[in-house]
Scaffold this active site. Structure first.
Site, PDB file in Angstrom:
ATOM      1  N   GLU A   1       0.831  -1.207   0.000  1.00 19.01           N
ATOM      2  CA  GLU A   1       0.000   0.000   0.000  1.00 19.01           C
ATOM      3  C   GLU A   1       0.864   1.255   0.000  1.00 19.01           C
ATOM      4  O   GLU A   1       0.575   2.230  -0.707  1.00 19.01           O
ATOM      5  CB  GLU A   1      -0.944   0.016   1.209  1.00 19.01           C
ATOM      6  CG  GLU A   1      -1.848   1.249   1.223  1.00 19.01           C
ATOM      7  CD  GLU A   1      -2.667   1.391   2.489  1.00 19.01           C
ATOM      8  OE1 GLU A   1      -2.971   2.542   2.851  1.00 19.01           O
ATOM      9  OE2 GLU A   1      -3.007   0.364   3.115  1.00 19.01           O
TER      10      GLU A   1
ATOM     11  N   CYS B   1      -8.608   3.309   8.024  1.00 27.54           N
ATOM     12  CA  CYS B   1      -9.942   2.963   7.534  1.00 27.54           C
ATOM     13  C   CYS B   1     -10.868   2.551   8.682  1.00 27.54           C
ATOM     14  O   CYS B   1     -10.424   2.161   9.765  1.00 27.54           O
ATOM     15  CB  CYS B   1      -9.861   1.877   6.464  1.00 27.54           C
ATOM     16  SG  CYS B   1      -9.876   0.199   7.073  1.00 27.54           S
TER      17      CYS B   1
ATOM     18  N   ASN C   1      -2.818  -5.101   9.150  1.00 27.21           N
ATOM     19  CA  ASN C   1      -3.852  -4.850  10.161  1.00 27.21           C
ATOM     20  C   ASN C   1      -3.939  -5.989  11.175  1.00 27.21           C
ATOM     21  O   ASN C   1      -4.238  -5.761  12.344  1.00 27.21           O
ATOM     22  CB  ASN C   1      -5.202  -4.560   9.503  1.00 27.21           C
ATOM     23  CG  ASN C   1      -5.865  -5.782   8.931  1.00 27.21           C
ATOM     24  OD1 ASN C   1      -6.596  -6.480   9.624  1.00 27.21           O
ATOM     25  ND2 ASN C   1      -5.626  -6.072   7.662  1.00 27.21           N
TER      26      ASN C   1
ATOM     27  N   SER D   1      -8.534  -9.263   6.368  1.00 27.44           N
ATOM     28  CA  SER D   1      -8.387 -10.127   5.190  1.00 27.44           C
ATOM     29  C   SER D   1      -8.555 -11.604   5.522  1.00 27.44           C
ATOM     30  O   SER D   1      -8.292 -12.471   4.680  1.00 27.44           O
ATOM     31  CB  SER D   1      -7.020  -9.885   4.535  1.00 27.44           C
ATOM     32  OG  SER D   1      -5.985  -9.904   5.494  1.00 27.44           O
TER      33      SER D   1
END
Length: 314
Positions: free
Chosen positions: A126, A197, A227, A269
């Site tokens: 990212e 997010c 994450n 995920s």
């Protein structure tokens, strides 16, 4: 021994969308479909998509001319987009819309000639994609990972300056970094609220509640999932034994010694099927009850590309 499940946990809207794009592209166009980088950072998900006909590559030079390629949820640089266009590749973009929002912030700074600072982890896909939205050689974009990095930034106080963040960081760590930036550069501009997010924030809040009641916290997620790592770190900081696991096969019996309550969560995920397999395994090891923590509801949905959406409706 009791099991307590965090809420929310597991898939977020961006991950759901990315996986759907790969599955629908395979359904519409047939195999092979090339995917640049792991579409999401989870081994189980990637292996499942491989079995359906997806071919995962790290760079576009591994993709034949005129083939179909999907960009992962983490996003790509402008250079990668330009290469795909030059080679006539058909692209489906699975970049999370919340990552795209950060890309647009960087692109605006580049266009205006404003120097940019990105808070993120070096080498993460990212971050590479986000840094790659900046093309103004007269200014520049700088990556910082620590408060010490901020102290060493070679930027003058009078310069136009803006900041943005990777979307999957620790909320606590990032707030300290933003405070350090504002202390050093009082005129620095940034997003109205940080770029972390909603799913990352919600899962971190849920694991805080989990860690208050459990003696062991298991985070279902792959080692390369940013994450998921942040969730394990957060629980550990709260004084609880925390372990990041891919699935039940990683659980060591000695972790359960003197444990009355096991907390389980999953990174954004990680699919729910893995959480349930961990629950089932713990029940064979003596867990007698399963309860869900009350948490916030998530109703966010991101649409897939129009060409695939038509097929989805059918």
């Amino acid at each position: 021994m009791n099991i307590l499940l965090a809420n929310p946990r597991g898939f977020c809207a961006g991950v759901d969308r990315a996986i759907s794009i790969v599955e629908l592209a395979l359904e519409v166009h047939g195999a092979p479909i090339y995917v640049r980088h792991e579409v999401v950072h989870n081994r189980f998900v990637v292996d499942d998509l491989k079995a359906k006909g997806a071919i995962f590559v790290e760079e576009l030079d591994e993709v034949p001319d005129s083939a179909i390629v999907i960009f992962s949820a983490h996003g790509v640089s402008q250079a990668v987009r330009q290469e795909a266009k030059r080679r006539g590749l058909k692209v489906f973009d699975a970049t999370c819309p919340l990552v795209t929002k950060v890309h647009m912030q960087v692109a605006r700074a580049s266009k205006k000639g404003t120097k940019a600072i990105l808070i993120g982890h070096q080498g993460h896909p990212e971050v590479i994609g986000t840094m790659g939205q900046y093309y103004n050689e007269q200014a520049g974009i700088f990556l910082v990972e620590t408060v010490e990095d901020i102290a060493n930034l070679p930027i003058h106080h009078h310069e136009d300056l803006t900041f943005m963040t990777q979307t999957t960081l620790s909320v606590d760590d990032t707030s300290g970094m933003i405070e350090a930036l504002k202390n050093k550069y009082p005129a620095i501009q940034g997003p109205r609220k940080n770029d972390i997010c909603y799913a990352t924030t919600n899962r971190q809040q849920a694991v805080r509640e989990l860690a208050k009641q459990a003696q062991l916290v298991l985070v279902v997620g792959s080692k390369n999932s940013s994450n998921s790592n942040r969730l394990a770190e957060l629980a550990s900081r709260m004084g609880v034994l925390a372990k990041l696991i891919d699935g039940p096969q990683d659980i060591l019996p000695e972790w359960l010694d003197n444990v009355e309550t096991i907390g389980i969560t999953a990174g954004a995920s990680a699919p729910e099927i893995l959480v349930q397999s961990v629950v089932a395994h713990l029940q064979t090891l003596g867990a007698t009850s399963v309860a869900n923590l009350v948490g916030c509801e998530e109703n966010m949905v991101f649409e897939v590309p129009k060409e695939l959406r038509v097929r989805e409706v059918k």
